[in-house]
Design a protein around this motif. Structure first.
Motif, PDB file in Angstrom:
ATOM      1  N   PRO A 289       6.391  -9.334   1.741  1.00 14.11           N
ATOM      2  CA  PRO A 289       6.084  -8.448   0.607  1.00 14.11           C
ATOM      3  C   PRO A 289       4.680  -8.608   0.053  1.00 14.11           C
ATOM      4  CG  PRO A 289       7.485 -10.273  -0.091  1.00 14.11           C
ATOM      5  CD  PRO A 289       7.423 -10.333   1.409  1.00 14.11           C
TER       6      PRO A 289
ATOM      7  N   TYR B 209       2.685  -6.325   3.093  1.00  9.70           N
ATOM      8  CA  TYR B 209       3.005  -4.969   3.530  1.00  9.70           C
ATOM      9  C   TYR B 209       3.997  -4.292   2.592  1.00  9.70           C
ATOM     10  CZ  TYR B 209       1.349  -7.422   7.707  1.00  9.70           C
ATOM     11  OH  TYR B 209       0.637  -8.191   8.576  1.00  9.70           O
ATOM     12  N   SER B 210       3.875  -2.984   2.499  1.00  7.89           N
ATOM     13  CA  SER B 210       4.738  -2.177   1.633  1.00  7.89           C
ATOM     14  C   SER B 210       4.706  -0.736   2.134  1.00  7.89           C
ATOM     15  CB  SER B 210       4.225  -2.232   0.185  1.00  7.89           C
ATOM     16  OG  SER B 210       3.038  -1.449   0.056  1.00  7.89           O
TER      17      SER B 210
ATOM     18  N   TRP C 104       8.893  -5.185   5.266  1.00  7.62           N
ATOM     19  CA  TRP C 104       8.411  -5.275   3.886  1.00  7.62           C
ATOM     20  C   TRP C 104       9.098  -6.397   3.132  1.00  7.62           C
ATOM     21  CZ3 TRP C 104       9.455   0.647   3.489  1.00  7.62           C
ATOM     22  CH2 TRP C 104       8.473   1.329   4.212  1.00  7.62           C
TER      23      TRP C 104
END
Length: 333
Positions: A251, A254-255, A247
Motif C-alpha cells: 500500500p 501502489y494504489s 495494492w
C-alpha cells in the motif's frame, strides 16, 4: 440474481470448511468456503501438492462427477469434512508446462460498466479478495521503488504468441518487447501476471530474456494462484486478476491511482475496470511480426500519462486517441 440464490444453498456459504485430501499416499488439509468454486478448490489443492488444477481428478463419495465442473459452487455440493477426498494427478517436475495443452480463450467479452461495478462491489467478491490477500504471498524479485507507478503485464498474446510454433521462442516474442520494457522502467515498476502456472511464467520469461535484461528489472511475477473467481449474470463464472491483491500487499507504493494493467482479455479487469487497458492480441507471430508495433505505440501512451496524479480517471480503452495536453486543460481548468 442467480449468484445470490446459489450462494444461499448451504450454511457453508460463509463458513470455512476444512477438507482432507489424500494424494500419493499422503493426506493434506485444504480450507475453502461455500462461495468458492471447484476451480478454487483445485487451486488450494495445487498449493499443497504442486499438481496443476488442469491435471487434477477429484474423487469424492457420490458426488465425484460434479467435481469435474470447475465453475460449480462448493455450496451446491454436499461436502463433509468427515469424508476424505482423493486426488489423482501428476506433478510436472520435469515437464515444460506449455499452454498448447490448454484451451484457447477466444470468446472474450466486454462486461457493461454497470455490471462491472456490480461485480466489483459485491460483498461476496470482496470477501474472496480478502481471502486471497490473506492466503497469497507475492514474492519480490526486486524492491518496489518509491515514486514509481506500476505496470502489470499479461504474457500470452500480450508479450508472446504462445500458440504458434518455432524452433526458437524468440521468434514468437512480440516486437519491441525489450525496448518497451526498458522505456517503461524509467517511470514504472513492472510486474508480470499470467493466468498460467508459475513454472510457465518463469520458463517463458527466461526464454525471452526478460529476467536478466540489464536495462530493466521485474519487480514480481504472479500466476493463476493469485486470481479469484467471480460470477457475471450474463457470462457465468470466470477467473479474473484483482489488482487489489497487489495494492493490499504494497500500500505504500501502489494504489488504483498509479497502476495500469495490460491484458488481451478484458474479463481480467472486472475487479478493477478503471485500471485495465485491453491490448490488441499478438497472434500468428510469423505473419504479423513485421507489422506489429503495438508496444511501440503503448510506450508513448505510458510516457504521456506518467506524470498524471490519478491514472484511474482515464478511459484506457481510448488510449490511441489520448491527448495529454487537452486532458490536462480539461481536468484542471
Amino acid at each position: 440474481m442467480a449468484s445470490e440464490s446459489s450462494s444461499a444453498v448451504s450454511p457453508m456459504t460463509v463458513e470455512e470448511l476444512t477438507l482432507a485430501v489424500k494424494w500419493s499416499g499422503k493426506e493434506h488439509t485444504v480450507r475453502v468456503c461455500g462461495d468458492d468454486t471447484v476451480g478454487e478448490l483445485k487451486r488450494r489443492i495445487c498449493e499443497v501438492t504442486n499438481v496443476l488444477p488442469k491435471r487434477q481428478k477429484l474423487l469424492y463419495p457420490k458426488v465425484g462427477a460434479k467435481l469435474a465442473d470447475d465453475s460449480l459452487l462448493l455450496s451446491q455440493i454436499p461436502l463433509k469434512s468427515s469424508f476424505k477426498m482423493t486426488m489423482i494427478g501428476t506433478v510436472e517436475d520435469d515437464i515444460i508446462v506449455d499452454q498448447v495443452e490448454s484451451p484457447d480463450i477466444i470468446d472474450d467479452f466486454e462486461i457493461e460498466q454497470d455490471e462491472a461495478v456490480d461485480i466489483k462491489d459485491k460483498e461476496i467478491n470482496k470477501e474472496k479478495l480478502r481471502r486471497r490477500i490473506a492466503q497469497h504471498k507475492i514474492v519480490l524479485r526486486n524492491p518496489c521503488r518509491e515514486g514509481k507507478k506500476l505496470l502489470v503485464l499479461d504474457i500470452d498474446y500480450t508479450l508472446f504468441d504462445h500458440r504458434s510454433t518455432a524452433e526458437n521462442p524468440l521468434e514468437l516474442m512480440r516486437p519491441y518487447l525489450h525496448e518497451f520494457l526498458s522505456a517503461a522502467y524509467a517511470a514504472y515498476d513492472i510486474m508480470i501476471w499470467s493466468a498460467t502456472s508459475m513454472k510457465w511464467v518463469e520458463v517463458k520469461m527466461k526464454q525471452l530474456g526478460v529476467l536478466d535484461n540489464p536495462n530493466y528489472k521485474i519487480t514480481a511475477m504472479l500466476d493463476h494462484m493469485a486470481m479469484i473467481t467471480v460470477q457475471s449474470d450474463h457470462y457465468g463464472v470466470f477467473d479474473c486478476k484483482p489488482l487489489g491483491l497487489i495494492w493490499a500487499h504494497f500500500p505504500e507504493f501502489y494504489s488504483p491511482k498509479n497502476t495500469i494493467m495490460f491484458d488481451d482479455l478484458r474479463r481480467n479487469f472486472v475487479m478493477n475496470p478503471q485500471n485495465g487497458l485491453p491490448i490488441k492480441p499478438f497472434r500468428k507471430a510469423h505473419a504479423n511480426r513485421s507489422s506489429d508495433d503495438e508496444l511501440m505505440k503503448l510506450t508513448q501512451y505510458l510516457f504521456a500519462i506518467s506524470d498524471l496524479d490519478d491514472l484511474s480517471v482515464l478511459d484506457h480503452k481510448k488510449w490511441e486517441s489520448f491527448d495529454g495536453v487537452s486532458f490536462k486543460k480539461h481536468r484542471y481548468s
